[in-house]
Motif scaffolding. Sequence first.
Motif, PDB file in Angstrom:
ATOM      1  N   MET A   1      -5.705   7.836  -6.660  1.00  0.00           N
ATOM      2  CA  MET A   1      -4.913   7.828  -7.871  1.00  0.00           C
ATOM      3  C   MET A   1      -5.177   6.524  -8.603  1.00  0.00           C
ATOM      4  O   MET A   1      -5.530   5.528  -7.987  1.00  0.00           O
ATOM      5  N   SER A   2      -4.989   6.548  -9.888  1.00  0.00           N
ATOM      6  CA  SER A   2      -5.213   5.357 -10.699  1.00  0.00           C
ATOM      7  C   SER A   2      -4.008   4.411 -10.584  1.00  0.00           C
ATOM      8  O   SER A   2      -2.963   4.768 -10.038  1.00  0.00           O
ATOM      9  N   GLU A   3      -4.165   3.222 -11.135  1.00  0.00           N
ATOM     10  CA  GLU A   3      -3.064   2.245 -11.116  1.00  0.00           C
ATOM     11  C   GLU A   3      -1.850   2.786 -11.849  1.00  0.00           C
ATOM     12  O   GLU A   3      -0.719   2.627 -11.383  1.00  0.00           O
ATOM     13  N   GLN A   4      -2.051   3.451 -12.964  1.00  0.00           N
ATOM     14  CA  GLN A   4      -0.932   4.027 -13.716  1.00  0.00           C
ATOM     15  C   GLN A   4      -0.233   5.121 -12.909  1.00  0.00           C
ATOM     16  O   GLN A   4       0.994   5.192 -12.887  1.00  0.00           O
ATOM     17  N   ASP A   5      -1.002   5.977 -12.230  1.00  0.00           N
ATOM     18  CA  ASP A   5      -0.413   7.010 -11.371  1.00  0.00           C
ATOM     19  C   ASP A   5       0.409   6.364 -10.252  1.00  0.00           C
ATOM     20  O   ASP A   5       1.487   6.843  -9.908  1.00  0.00           O
ATOM     21  N   LEU A   6      -0.111   5.287  -9.685  1.00  0.00           N
ATOM     22  CA  LEU A   6       0.593   4.579  -8.616  1.00  0.00           C
ATOM     23  C   LEU A   6       1.924   4.037  -9.121  1.00  0.00           C
ATOM     24  O   LEU A   6       2.964   4.200  -8.472  1.00  0.00           O
ATOM     25  N   GLU A   8       3.726   5.099 -11.571  1.00  0.00           N
ATOM     26  CA  GLU A   8       4.642   6.221 -11.778  1.00  0.00           C
ATOM     27  C   GLU A   8       5.229   6.707 -10.455  1.00  0.00           C
ATOM     28  O   GLU A   8       6.404   7.025 -10.370  1.00  0.00           O
ATOM     29  N   MET A   9       4.423   6.767  -9.419  1.00  0.00           N
ATOM     30  CA  MET A   9       4.890   7.279  -8.126  1.00  0.00           C
ATOM     31  C   MET A   9       5.903   6.358  -7.472  1.00  0.00           C
ATOM     32  O   MET A   9       6.910   6.810  -6.932  1.00  0.00           O
ATOM     33  N   ASN A  25      -8.789   2.451  -7.144  1.00  0.00           N
ATOM     34  CA  ASN A  25      -8.191   3.700  -6.655  1.00  0.00           C
ATOM     35  C   ASN A  25      -7.189   3.375  -5.562  1.00  0.00           C
ATOM     36  O   ASN A  25      -7.475   2.558  -4.688  1.00  0.00           O
ATOM     37  N   TYR A  26      -6.030   4.022  -5.617  1.00  0.00           N
ATOM     38  CA  TYR A  26      -4.949   3.718  -4.694  1.00  0.00           C
ATOM     39  C   TYR A  26      -4.463   4.972  -3.985  1.00  0.00           C
ATOM     40  O   TYR A  26      -4.553   6.073  -4.513  1.00  0.00           O
ATOM     41  N   THR A  27      -3.920   4.753  -2.792  1.00  0.00           N
ATOM     42  CA  THR A  27      -3.241   5.799  -2.046  1.00  0.00           C
ATOM     43  C   THR A  27      -1.868   5.260  -1.692  1.00  0.00           C
ATOM     44  O   THR A  27      -1.745   4.130  -1.229  1.00  0.00           O
ATOM     45  N   SER A  28      -0.835   6.036  -1.930  1.00  0.00           N
ATOM     46  CA  SER A  28       0.531   5.633  -1.625  1.00  0.00           C
ATOM     47  C   SER A  28       1.086   6.557  -0.555  1.00  0.00           C
ATOM     48  O   SER A  28       1.063   7.778  -0.712  1.00  0.00           O
TER      49      SER A  28
END
Length: 55
Positions: A1-6, A8-9, A25-28
Motif C-alpha cells: 500500500m502507498s503512504e497515503q493508504d497507510l 488512511e488505514m 510500499n507499506y504493510t500494516s
Amino acid sequence: MSEQDLIEMIRFAGRYEVLSDGNGNYTSIPVDVEAVLITPESHLECLSFFRSSEE
C-alpha cells in the motif's frame, strides 16, 4: 500500500505493526492489545545484558 493508504488505514484507533520495503510500499498488520512487542533494538539490548551477566 502507498503512504497515503497507510495513513488512511491507521487513522482508526488500535495498534499496528507497520513494515516498509524501503521503496515507499507499506504493510500494516493489526496487533492485539494484549500482545507483547519486542523490537529488534530491545532484543539486541536483552542479548547484550544477559550475555554480559554470564561472564
